[in-house]
Design an enzyme around this catalytic site. Sequence first.
Site, PDB file in Angstrom:
ATOM      1  N   GLY A 100      -3.543   6.243   6.331  1.00  0.00           N
ATOM      2  CA  GLY A 100      -3.096   4.853   6.321  1.00  0.00           C
ATOM      3  C   GLY A 100      -3.421   4.134   7.621  1.00  0.00           C
ATOM      4  O   GLY A 100      -3.631   2.914   7.627  1.00  0.00           O
ATOM      5  N   GLU A 123      -6.500  12.352   3.621  1.00  0.00           N
ATOM      6  CA  GLU A 123      -5.511  12.462   2.543  1.00  0.00           C
ATOM      7  C   GLU A 123      -5.774  13.622   1.591  1.00  0.00           C
ATOM      8  O   GLU A 123      -4.831  14.230   1.073  1.00  0.00           O
ATOM      9  CB  GLU A 123      -5.460  11.155   1.739  1.00  0.00           C
ATOM     10  CG  GLU A 123      -4.714  10.025   2.431  1.00  0.00           C
ATOM     11  CD  GLU A 123      -5.598   9.169   3.331  1.00  0.00           C
ATOM     12  OE1 GLU A 123      -6.693   9.647   3.708  1.00  0.00           O
ATOM     13  OE2 GLU A 123      -5.211   8.043   3.649  1.00  0.00           O
TER      14      GLU A 123
HETATM   15  C1  3H9 Z   1      -1.634   8.630   4.131  1.00  0.00           C
HETATM   16  O1  3H9 Z   1      -1.819   8.022   5.136  1.00  0.00           O
HETATM   17  C2  3H9 Z   1      -1.645   7.991   2.755  1.00  0.00           C
HETATM   18  C3  3H9 Z   1      -2.228   6.610   2.748  1.00  0.00           C
HETATM   19  O2  3H9 Z   1      -3.589   6.652   2.454  1.00  0.00           O
HETATM   20  C4  3H9 Z   1      -1.623   5.762   1.661  1.00  0.00           C
HETATM   21  C5  3H9 Z   1      -0.227   5.410   1.761  1.00  0.00           C
HETATM   22  C6  3H9 Z   1       0.210   4.428   0.700  1.00  0.00           C
HETATM   23  N1  3H9 Z   1       3.966  11.638   8.883  1.00  0.00           N
HETATM   24  O3  3H9 Z   1       0.415  17.711  14.280  1.00  0.00           O
HETATM   25  P1  3H9 Z   1       1.338  17.530  15.426  1.00  0.00           P
HETATM   26  C7  3H9 Z   1       4.576  14.846  12.837  1.00  0.00           C
HETATM   27  S1  3H9 Z   1      -1.316  10.288   4.134  1.00  0.00           S
HETATM   28  C8  3H9 Z   1       5.081  12.208   9.360  1.00  0.00           C
HETATM   29  O4  3H9 Z   1       2.105  18.707  15.887  1.00  0.00           O
HETATM   30  P2  3H9 Z   1      -0.910  16.935  17.129  1.00  0.00           P
HETATM   31  C9  3H9 Z   1       4.382  16.353  12.766  1.00  0.00           C
HETATM   32  O5  3H9 Z   1       5.046  16.894  11.655  1.00  0.00           O
HETATM   33  C10 3H9 Z   1      -1.286  10.714   5.845  1.00  0.00           C
HETATM   34  N2  3H9 Z   1       5.086  13.059  10.398  1.00  0.00           N
HETATM   35  O6  3H9 Z   1       0.612  16.856  16.682  1.00  0.00           O
HETATM   36  C11 3H9 Z   1       4.981  16.782  14.079  1.00  0.00           C
HETATM   37  O7  3H9 Z   1       6.396  16.750  13.932  1.00  0.00           O
HETATM   38  P3  3H9 Z   1       7.314  17.815  14.673  1.00  0.00           P
HETATM   39  C12 3H9 Z   1      -2.637  10.833   6.418  1.00  0.00           C
HETATM   40  C13 3H9 Z   1       3.918  13.335  10.979  1.00  0.00           C
HETATM   41  O8  3H9 Z   1      -1.018  16.126  18.349  1.00  0.00           O
HETATM   42  C14 3H9 Z   1       4.602  15.643  15.018  1.00  0.00           C
HETATM   43  O9  3H9 Z   1       4.323  14.530  14.191  1.00  0.00           O
HETATM   44  N3  3H9 Z   1      -2.540  11.296   7.766  1.00  0.00           N
HETATM   45  C15 3H9 Z   1       2.710  12.780  10.525  1.00  0.00           C
HETATM   46  O10 3H9 Z   1      -1.374  18.360  17.133  1.00  0.00           O
HETATM   47  C16 3H9 Z   1       3.380  15.943  15.860  1.00  0.00           C
HETATM   48  O11 3H9 Z   1       2.331  16.358  15.015  1.00  0.00           O
HETATM   49  C17 3H9 Z   1      -2.626  12.590   8.093  1.00  0.00           C
HETATM   50  O12 3H9 Z   1      -2.809  13.423   7.248  1.00  0.00           O
HETATM   51  C18 3H9 Z   1       2.758  11.896   9.432  1.00  0.00           C
HETATM   52  N4  3H9 Z   1       1.652  11.309   8.950  1.00  0.00           N
HETATM   53  O13 3H9 Z   1      -1.734  16.221  15.970  1.00  0.00           O
HETATM   54  C19 3H9 Z   1      -2.486  12.916   9.551  1.00  0.00           C
HETATM   55  N5  3H9 Z   1       1.689  13.249  11.289  1.00  0.00           N
HETATM   56  O14 3H9 Z   1       7.065  17.596  16.115  1.00  0.00           O
HETATM   57  C20 3H9 Z   1      -1.499  14.027   9.744  1.00  0.00           C
HETATM   58  C21 3H9 Z   1       2.255  14.063  12.195  1.00  0.00           C
HETATM   59  O15 3H9 Z   1       8.666  17.503  14.195  1.00  0.00           O
HETATM   60  N6  3H9 Z   1      -1.276  14.348  11.125  1.00  0.00           N
HETATM   61  N7  3H9 Z   1       3.601  14.125  12.014  1.00  0.00           N
HETATM   62  O16 3H9 Z   1       6.790  19.148  14.185  1.00  0.00           O
HETATM   63  C22 3H9 Z   1      -2.145  15.026  11.893  1.00  0.00           C
HETATM   64  O17 3H9 Z   1      -3.230  15.369  11.482  1.00  0.00           O
HETATM   65  C23 3H9 Z   1      -1.723  15.386  13.273  1.00  0.00           C
HETATM   66  O18 3H9 Z   1      -0.313  15.314  13.313  1.00  0.00           O
HETATM   67  C24 3H9 Z   1      -2.273  14.483  14.415  1.00  0.00           C
HETATM   68  C25 3H9 Z   1      -1.592  14.864  15.744  1.00  0.00           C
HETATM   69  C26 3H9 Z   1      -3.777  14.714  14.521  1.00  0.00           C
HETATM   70  C27 3H9 Z   1      -1.981  13.051  14.130  1.00  0.00           C
END
Ligand code: 3H9
Length: 654
Positions: A100, A123
Amino acid sequence: MTVTVSVEAPLAIVQVDNPPVNALSHAVREGLMNAVREIESNDAVKAAVLLCKGRTFIAGADIREFGQPPKEPHLPDVINAIEACSKPWTAAIHGTALGGGCEVALGCHHRVAVPDARLGLPEVNLGLIPGAGGTVRLPRVIGVDAALDMITSGKPVGAQKALEMGLVDALSGNDDLEAFARNHARQTIDSSVASDRPAFPPAEWNDEKWEEAIGAIRKKARGQQSPVEAALAVRDACTLSLEDAQRAERERFVKLRDGDQSKALRHVFFAERQTAKIDELKDIAPLEIKAAGIIGGGTMGAGIAASMLLAGIPVTMVERDDEAADAGKGRVFKTLEASHKRGLISDEKLENLKEAFTASSDYASLADADLVVEAVFEDMAVKKQVFDALEKHCRADAILATNTSYLDVNEIAATAEKPERVIGLHFFSPAHIMKLLEIIRTDTVSAETLATGFALAKRMRKIPVLAGVCDGFIGNRILASYRKQCDYMLEDGASPAEIDSAMRNFGMAMGPFEMQDMAGLDIGWANRKRLAPNRDPNERYVKIADRLCELGRFGQKTGKGWYLYEEGSRKGKPDPDVAAIIDEERAKAGISPRSFTEEEIQNRILQAMTTEGKNILAEGIARTAADIDMVMILGYGFPRWRGGPMFAGGVKDQ
Ligand code: 3H9
C-alpha cells in the site's frame, strides 16, 4: 498525530508518523484523506510533499487490521483522492515503499527517493494482490513486462533500478531527501516536470501471450493462488477500463484476504518475527564473536564456514590432516566464488573473505576462537573426541557448539568442563543458503550462551528457532513421523511415485521418497540402526527402506534408490525391482494392498506431522506452535501458503 500537514506556501508538507514502519492504519488513512481536503481548499498551497518520519516510507497496509472489519476511508479511495487532487503531490521515499505504501506513491503525481530506498509490491507473499490500484497503475508507469514481474514475484527493486524503470523521477542524496523533494515539488507547480510513460495497453500483449505468461506463473506458484490472481489483475488492467480494472482488483484482493492462503501467509509473516523474541533473553547481553572455528570441512562444515565468512566472521577450520584441510578449504572457496560469480560480493570482498579463512589440522589454531561449531560425522563417540580436543585447546570462555541433527546434546555437554558453554547449533544444508537455525538448549546451557546463539543467527541472517533436546529436535523428529507414515502407506498399498506426487501437489518442494534419494538413504539407515536397540518391539516397523539399503541402493549417488537413475540424470524412474521388494514385504506382513487417494495420502501425512508437533509442544521441546511451523517451512519445504503443519492442522498459539 499520525499525519500532520504543515503549510509553507506554496508547499504543503504532509508527514506520516506511525512507528515502526508507518503502516497504513485507519488513523493514517483518515489523516491522508483530511490532508487532501486541506490542501485542496487552501489557495496558498500549490503543491504537496508526502514524506514519512522514522526509518521508512509507508511499508504497506497494516497487516494486523486484515482480520478485523474494514473501516472507512478505504485505501483505494484515499489514493484516488490523492491522484485526483488538483495540486501535484511528490512522494519523498526513504527506507521501503512497499505494498500500500508503494501504491500511495503511485497515486502521487511524482516520486523522488534516496539511493538506498526500495520499492515493491510484496502482497503475493502475504497471499494477496495489491488492493489499492497497484496492479492498475504500475503497468501504466513502468510497462506491463516489468510490472508483471514485480507484482507476481513480490520482489522489491532498489531506487536506482526504479529510476531506470521510470518508477521514480529522480534520486536525492542519502541525507537531503526533504530539501530535494521540496525543490522537486516546486518545479511541479508549473508542470515543468514530466515523466515518460510507456504506450498503454501494449499491442504485443495479446490473448496468446497472456495465456502463456499466466500458465508459466501458475506452474511456478505450485498451488499458491496469489501470483496467479496478481497476473490476472494485471491482465484486467490492460483489457478493462480504469474503473472496472480497479473494481476487479479490489474484488480479487478481498477474496484473497478472506481466504485460507492469505490467513496462513499472514500467520507466517508474524511467526517469522517471533522466533527470536525470547522473554528470558531480553536483557542478556550476548558475547561478541570476533573469530570462529569449525571442525570438519565436509559439505556442512564448509557451508557453515562460508556462511560465517559472509557474515563478516573470520573462520579457522580444523580437519584431521592437511589433505582433508585442503579439501575443506577448496569447498569453502568454491562457495565464496559462486557468490562472487552471482554478483553478491565484489572482487575485493572475495579476496578479503578468503584471507579471513584459515584451514588447519591443528586444534591449537583455535586458541583465539570465541565460538567453535563441530560438524563432524554423526557419531556420539566421534563427537565426544572432538569436544575433548576442544576442551584442551580452546579458551575457557569459548562457546562450544555441535551441529548434530539427532544426538543427545545433554550427553555431549555432560563431558565438558563448562557445560554452560555447550550448545547445539543445527544448521541446514546448504548452510550458506538455508535460513533456518535450530538452537538447541541443553539442561545446563547459560542464558549468555543462548543469547549468543541468537545474536549469531541474526548476524548470519538466519531465522533461529529454540528447541529442547530430544531425538531429532523439532524438525528431524517431525520428519521421522512423516516418513514413518509414508512407509506405512507404502506397505499398505501406495507406491513411492503416488506418495511423492501427492505431496508435491500438496505444495511440498519434493516428495518424501525423491527427497531421500537426493539426500542419501544411508543417513536414515544409520539412524534407524542407532535407534534399533531402544525401539518398542510392538511398534509397527516397515523394512522396505532397510532392504533397499542392504542392496547398496542409497539414492542418486549410487544411481539407484527408491527410483532408478540413468547416468547423469537427477530424475528417477520407477524401478520394478523396488516394486518387487515392496510386494515381498507386503506379503510377509500379510497385507493385501489397497489403493489410496491423493487426498488421503496428504491428510494422513499432515495429521502425522501435526500430532508429532503437539507431542513436541507438550514436552516443551518447542516454545510455540508457530516455531514448529517455521522449522517445517524453512527447513523441510512445507508450503508456506499452508502456514506450517500446526497452522494447517488447526493448532494455534493462544
Ligand atoms: C498491503 O499493503 C495491501 C495493499 O496492497 C492493499 C490494501 C487495501 N503491518 O520486519 P520488521 C511490524 S499488504 C503491520 O521486524 P525490518 C512487524 O511485525 C502489506 N505490522 O522490521 C514488526 O513488529 P514487531 C504489504 C507490520 O526493519 C515491526 O513492524 N507490505 C507491517 O526488518 C518491524 O518489522 C508488506 O508486506 C505491516 N505492513 O523490516 C511489508 N510491516 O516489532 C511487510 C512490519 O512487533 N513488512 N510490521 O515484531 C516488511 O517487509 C518489513 O517489516 C520491512 C521492515 C521491510 C518494512
